[in-house]
Design an enzyme around this catalytic site. Structure first.
Site, mmCIF file in Angstrom:
data_model
loop_
_atom_site.group_PDB
_atom_site.id
_atom_site.type_symbol
_atom_site.label_atom_id
_atom_site.label_comp_id
_atom_site.label_asym_id
_atom_site.label_seq_id
_atom_site.Cartn_x
_atom_site.Cartn_y
_atom_site.Cartn_z
ATOM 1 C CG HIS A 99 6.928 -1.999 2.032
ATOM 2 N ND1 HIS A 99 6.915 -0.872 2.825
ATOM 3 C CD2 HIS A 99 5.699 -2.543 2.150
ATOM 4 C CE1 HIS A 99 5.718 -0.729 3.370
ATOM 5 N NE2 HIS A 99 4.957 -1.736 2.997
ATOM 6 C CG MET A 135 -1.892 -1.200 1.160
ATOM 7 S SD MET A 135 -3.386 -0.958 2.110
ATOM 8 C CE MET A 135 -2.705 -0.847 3.734
ATOM 9 C CG MET A 155 11.402 -1.062 9.729
ATOM 10 S SD MET A 155 12.459 -1.125 8.288
ATOM 11 C CE MET A 155 14.035 -0.822 9.086
ATOM 12 C CB SER A 156 4.659 -0.288 10.724
ATOM 13 O OG SER A 156 3.346 0.123 10.395
ATOM 14 C CB SER A 157 3.244 2.424 6.086
ATOM 15 O OG SER A 157 3.811 1.537 5.160
ATOM 16 C CD GLN A 166 -5.981 -3.784 2.839
ATOM 17 O OE1 GLN A 166 -5.925 -4.218 1.697
ATOM 18 N NE2 GLN A 166 -4.971 -3.922 3.695
HETATM 19 P P1 AMP Z 1 1.526 -2.951 3.461
HETATM 20 O O1 AMP Z 1 2.068 -1.902 2.552
HETATM 21 O O2 AMP Z 1 1.467 -2.567 4.894
HETATM 22 O O3 AMP Z 1 0.222 -3.538 2.939
HETATM 23 O O4 AMP Z 1 2.567 -4.156 3.414
HETATM 24 C C1 AMP Z 1 2.935 -4.748 2.201
HETATM 25 C C2 AMP Z 1 3.745 -5.974 2.496
HETATM 26 O O5 AMP Z 1 4.923 -5.617 3.226
HETATM 27 C C3 AMP Z 1 2.993 -7.003 3.358
HETATM 28 O O6 AMP Z 1 3.302 -8.307 2.904
HETATM 29 C C4 AMP Z 1 3.574 -6.745 4.717
HETATM 30 O O7 AMP Z 1 3.505 -7.863 5.584
HETATM 31 C C5 AMP Z 1 5.016 -6.420 4.383
HETATM 32 N N1 AMP Z 1 5.676 -5.705 5.479
HETATM 33 C C6 AMP Z 1 5.194 -4.642 6.167
HETATM 34 N N2 AMP Z 1 6.060 -4.289 7.151
HETATM 35 C C7 AMP Z 1 7.086 -5.167 7.085
HETATM 36 C C8 AMP Z 1 8.290 -5.349 7.828
HETATM 37 N N3 AMP Z 1 8.603 -4.556 8.856
HETATM 38 N N4 AMP Z 1 9.132 -6.358 7.480
HETATM 39 C C9 AMP Z 1 8.815 -7.183 6.436
HETATM 40 N N5 AMP Z 1 7.697 -7.057 5.691
HETATM 41 C C10 AMP Z 1 6.840 -6.073 6.002
#
Ligand code: AMP
Length: 284
Positions: free
Chosen positions: A37, A30, A185-187, A61
């Site tokens: 990512h 996303m 890590m997280s957006s 979602q």
């Molecule tokens: P998102 O953009 O949050 O939908 O995440 C896209 C993909 O990146 C999903 O498969 C998440 O599980 C993965 N992802 C998000 N944060 C991390 C992280 N810290 N380490 C590894 N993968 C991640």
């Protein structure tokens, strides 16, 4: 890196790539990309795949309107990061391309996997996730997909989707990338002030505390209670769940059996931001 906004164009491109003998690896995201990512992109490249990443903030979602409204967007730096990670093609669809005129998710039930924890706390969330991943799978037709363990329950849900509807596709779950101090890590971390980010580290500390206490021989209930008391009492934190689960079913586990994979999972608000994290348990 090729950038496509049009479904038909990326379909054609992938057709050519496959005709040239390449396997296609797919990383759906996303956006607001971070090293978590790009680790998925790099893993896909390591598997010798022609790597396609998608960036699409999927409205169906989000069970919470303000979470959707506040979801970070940083497309320019995303493109830069993807190029640096070696991504081959980026798909940037519009909602109209993904859903047509009706922005609606289908309903799915995979039993406990879709019903407990994130499924229960975020009604409709997995319906949205499965709907959009299914649509993307049909468009990109990958040979392999790469998802992050960070969203463990999502991984189990997608694994099931692939087993039932795309059995020819290889599912890969990659480890969680963390900041040096351990914060996953997280957006959504972008929405935390530096002080809040420091408090958010408690999520990881509580997961590790549960693991330590289990290794010390404490029963699951006590290990969780101990970790909650030690690490999750800060006024900025509001815990939704801290639990030990059997990974394949996501069912809560009170007794740990041999030869079964377990995880400690957490969802906790830190100020205005809902964060999730988990660790796999190595013992037993
Ligand atoms: P998102 O953009 O949050 O939908 O995440 C896209 C993909 O990146 C999903 O498969 C998440 O599980 C993965 N992802 C998000 N944060 C991390 C992280 N810290 N380490 C590894 N993968 C991640």
């Amino acid at each position: 890196m090729f950038i496509f906004k049009d479904v038909e164009q990326i379909r054609q491109h992938i057709h050519q790539v496959k005709a040239a003998g390449h396997r296609v690896g797919f990383v759906p995201t996303m956006g607001a990309l971070h090293n978590g990512h790009t680790s998925l992109v790099k893993a896909s490249k390591k598997h010798a795949c022609y790597t396609v990443c998608s960036i699409y903030i999927n409205p169906t979602q989000f069970n919470n309107a303000s979470d959707l409204d506040n979801y970070p967007v940083s497309i320019e730096s995303d493109v830069k990061m993807l190029i640096e990670a070696g991504c081959d093609a980026l798909f940037l669809p519009t909602s109209e391309q993904m859903y047509g005129l009706e922005l609606k998710a289908e309903q799915f039930s995979y039993g406990t996997i879709t019903d407990v924890f994130e499924g229960a706390k975020r009604p409709g969330h997995f319906d949205g996730v499965i709907t959009i991943v299914g649509k993307l799978m049909d468009m990109i037709t990958p040979d392999e997909v790469f998802f992050g363990q960070k969203d463990l329950q999502q991984c189990m849900v997608i694994k099931r989707l692939i087993k039932t509807s795309y059995p020819q596709v290889k599912f890969n779950m990659m480890p969680t990338e963390r900041e040096k101090n351990g914060l996953a890590m997280s957006s959504r971390n972008m929405r935390l002030s530096p002080a809040e980010a420091e408090v958010a580290l408690s999520l990881y500390l509580s997961l590790k505390e549960v693991e330590t206490q289990l290794n010390n021989g404490l029963p699951v209930v006590q290990a969780v209670a101990e970790a909650t008391l030690r690490h999750l009492q800060h006024p900025l934190l509001q815990l939704e769940y801290l639990s030990v689960v059997a990974v394949e079913t996501m069912e809560e586990a009170h007794l740990l059996e041999d030869n079964k994979q377990y995880a400690v999972i957490i969802a906790c608000w830190c100020a205005q931001v809902r964060l999730i994290d988990n660790i796999l348990l190595t013992h037993s």
